[in-house]
Scaffold this motif. Sequence first.
Motif, PDB file in Angstrom:
ATOM      1  N   TYR A   6      -7.311  -4.854   0.552  1.00 14.91           N
ATOM      2  CA  TYR A   6      -8.037  -3.691   1.091  1.00 14.91           C
ATOM      3  C   TYR A   6      -9.382  -3.609   0.393  1.00 14.91           C
ATOM      4  O   TYR A   6      -9.434  -3.474  -0.818  1.00 14.91           O
ATOM      5  CB  TYR A   6      -7.252  -2.405   0.833  1.00 14.91           C
ATOM      6  CG  TYR A   6      -5.911  -2.411   1.439  1.00 14.91           C
ATOM      7  CD1 TYR A   6      -5.746  -2.266   2.809  1.00 14.91           C
ATOM      8  CD2 TYR A   6      -4.773  -2.565   0.630  1.00 14.91           C
ATOM      9  CE1 TYR A   6      -4.485  -2.262   3.359  1.00 14.91           C
ATOM     10  CE2 TYR A   6      -3.512  -2.580   1.207  1.00 14.91           C
ATOM     11  CZ  TYR A   6      -3.385  -2.431   2.567  1.00 14.91           C
ATOM     12  OH  TYR A   6      -2.141  -2.422   3.109  1.00 14.91           O
ATOM     13  N   GLU A 306       0.369   8.060   5.373  1.00 19.24           N
ATOM     14  CA  GLU A 306       0.541   6.653   5.028  1.00 19.24           C
ATOM     15  C   GLU A 306       0.958   6.489   3.569  1.00 19.24           C
ATOM     16  O   GLU A 306       0.548   7.262   2.705  1.00 19.24           O
ATOM     17  CB  GLU A 306      -0.761   5.901   5.258  1.00 19.24           C
ATOM     18  CG  GLU A 306      -1.168   5.748   6.709  1.00 19.24           C
ATOM     19  CD  GLU A 306      -2.432   4.919   6.831  1.00 19.24           C
ATOM     20  OE1 GLU A 306      -2.344   3.675   6.774  1.00 19.24           O
ATOM     21  OE2 GLU A 306      -3.512   5.526   6.957  1.00 19.24           O
ATOM     22  N   ASN A 352      -7.239  10.433   1.700  1.00 16.83           N
ATOM     23  CA  ASN A 352      -7.235   9.720   2.979  1.00 16.83           C
ATOM     24  C   ASN A 352      -8.640   9.300   3.390  1.00 16.83           C
ATOM     25  O   ASN A 352      -8.801   8.563   4.371  1.00 16.83           O
ATOM     26  CB  ASN A 352      -6.635  10.598   4.076  1.00 16.83           C
ATOM     27  CG  ASN A 352      -5.122  10.628   4.028  1.00 16.83           C
ATOM     28  OD1 ASN A 352      -4.481   9.636   3.680  1.00 16.83           O
ATOM     29  ND2 ASN A 352      -4.542  11.761   4.389  1.00 16.83           N
ATOM     30  N   SER A 353      -9.669   9.774   2.683  1.00 18.48           N
ATOM     31  CA  SER A 353     -11.052   9.477   3.031  1.00 18.48           C
ATOM     32  C   SER A 353     -11.614   8.392   2.125  1.00 18.48           C
ATOM     33  O   SER A 353     -11.357   8.409   0.915  1.00 18.48           O
ATOM     34  CB  SER A 353     -11.918  10.734   2.891  1.00 18.48           C
ATOM     35  OG  SER A 353     -11.476  11.759   3.747  1.00 18.48           O
ATOM     36  N   THR A 355     -10.637   5.997   4.147  1.00 18.21           N
ATOM     37  CA  THR A 355      -9.342   5.597   4.699  1.00 18.21           C
ATOM     38  C   THR A 355      -8.375   5.488   3.534  1.00 18.21           C
ATOM     39  O   THR A 355      -8.779   5.284   2.377  1.00 18.21           O
ATOM     40  CB  THR A 355      -9.406   4.235   5.413  1.00 18.21           C
ATOM     41  OG1 THR A 355      -9.748   3.218   4.468  1.00 18.21           O
ATOM     42  CG2 THR A 355     -10.400   4.258   6.558  1.00 18.21           C
ATOM     43  N   SER A 357      -6.335   3.035   2.942  1.00 17.77           N
ATOM     44  CA  SER A 357      -6.335   1.665   2.429  1.00 17.77           C
ATOM     45  C   SER A 357      -7.548   1.324   1.575  1.00 17.77           C
ATOM     46  O   SER A 357      -7.517   0.380   0.784  1.00 17.77           O
ATOM     47  CB  SER A 357      -6.227   0.651   3.587  1.00 17.77           C
ATOM     48  OG  SER A 357      -7.345   0.768   4.446  1.00 17.77           O
ATOM     49  N   SER A 358      -8.623   2.105   1.699  1.00 16.90           N
ATOM     50  CA  SER A 358      -9.834   1.807   0.930  1.00 16.90           C
ATOM     51  C   SER A 358      -9.654   2.017  -0.556  1.00 16.90           C
ATOM     52  O   SER A 358     -10.481   1.577  -1.360  1.00 16.90           O
ATOM     53  CB  SER A 358     -11.003   2.664   1.444  1.00 16.90           C
ATOM     54  OG  SER A 358     -10.795   4.037   1.149  1.00 16.90           O
TER      55      SER A 358
END
Length: 363
Positions: A6, A306, A352-353, A355, A357-358
Amino acid sequence: MTLSCYSSRLFSVYVLAALLLTACGAQEAETVPAPTAAPTLAPSPSPAASAGPSPAAEPAAGLITSGLTGLPLEEISLPRPLAVMINNAPAARPQSGISEADILYEVLAEGGITRLIGIFQSHTGVVKIGPIRSIRPYLIDIGESYRGVTVHAGGSPAAYAILQKEKKDDMDEIGRAGAYFWRDKERKAPHNLYSNATKLREGADKLGYAGTAEVPGYLFADKNDVLTEGEPAAEFEINFLLKSYTVGYEYSSERKTYLRRVNGKPHLDLNNGNPVEAANVIVMGADHKVLDDVGRLQIDIELGGEAVLFQRGQAVKGRWSRKPEDVIRFVKSDGKEAEMYPGVTHILIVPNSPTFSSHMEVS
């Protein structure tokens, strides 16, 4: 097949600006001292003792296991957990006692700094825990999900409003529980406040708090079960926001745990020199919202989202879920709750920001 790395690291402008309001110098927002009018301390009802057999399978005859770790116990029952807010500023490292927490959380506070929350139950004689720091509303929620007595030093105005209005079972060093903490002269304030399991349980008893509780337990696999799902994950790295809070984990096939490191160095327990490690590591994404110009946050730890579960050198993708009055749980793609391997579990909550996965790199 390997889990893809990621790589996206760029926050959207408005999120980055908001979260970095106080990041300069990585200084924590000043906490509010306890109000003069402390809440009335009424004894809590005493539910039955926890630490029954793991719900995953019936233990062998005579074997009692912890509902939080799945490990065998010498005691017939366990005391109520202690949910301790632990300072994670660079000046507070290495911390004491964190290798003996049954569950260890890491979550953002403000300005990019993170806080550790140790849930202590199985190890009843931890000689030193800390440095201990302040509390936020979502940290109260995490501790109470394990039915724990909340241990802290100060807190945000919103946190104090909750503690007073709802008459929470908490121990505040700058409130009436100050006698059960001490300052270590070898470290500079505010990174030098400590207590231990004995003092905290003594204080909780004096304050009239219940000594036992019905603690939600996890599902556990047999320690010899082979994990047949997921993708290889020998190492992974988590980036919360600031570079000084970069966390890494490396799998040890000999110990069957992930060994934790901070900023590239092994994370050790100052009490005993033991590595901070986990049989299970859950990385979960949650919505973060900046509340004020100090940078205090609201973090949604109820909605679900997630998540990735790291066990036995494998990464399993899924989601985290939480029912009312329950702990955070990992749910696999088939909708079933994942079984933990016996041992310590770490839970890392990232934004979550931009994303989910980031914030994560896996190799």
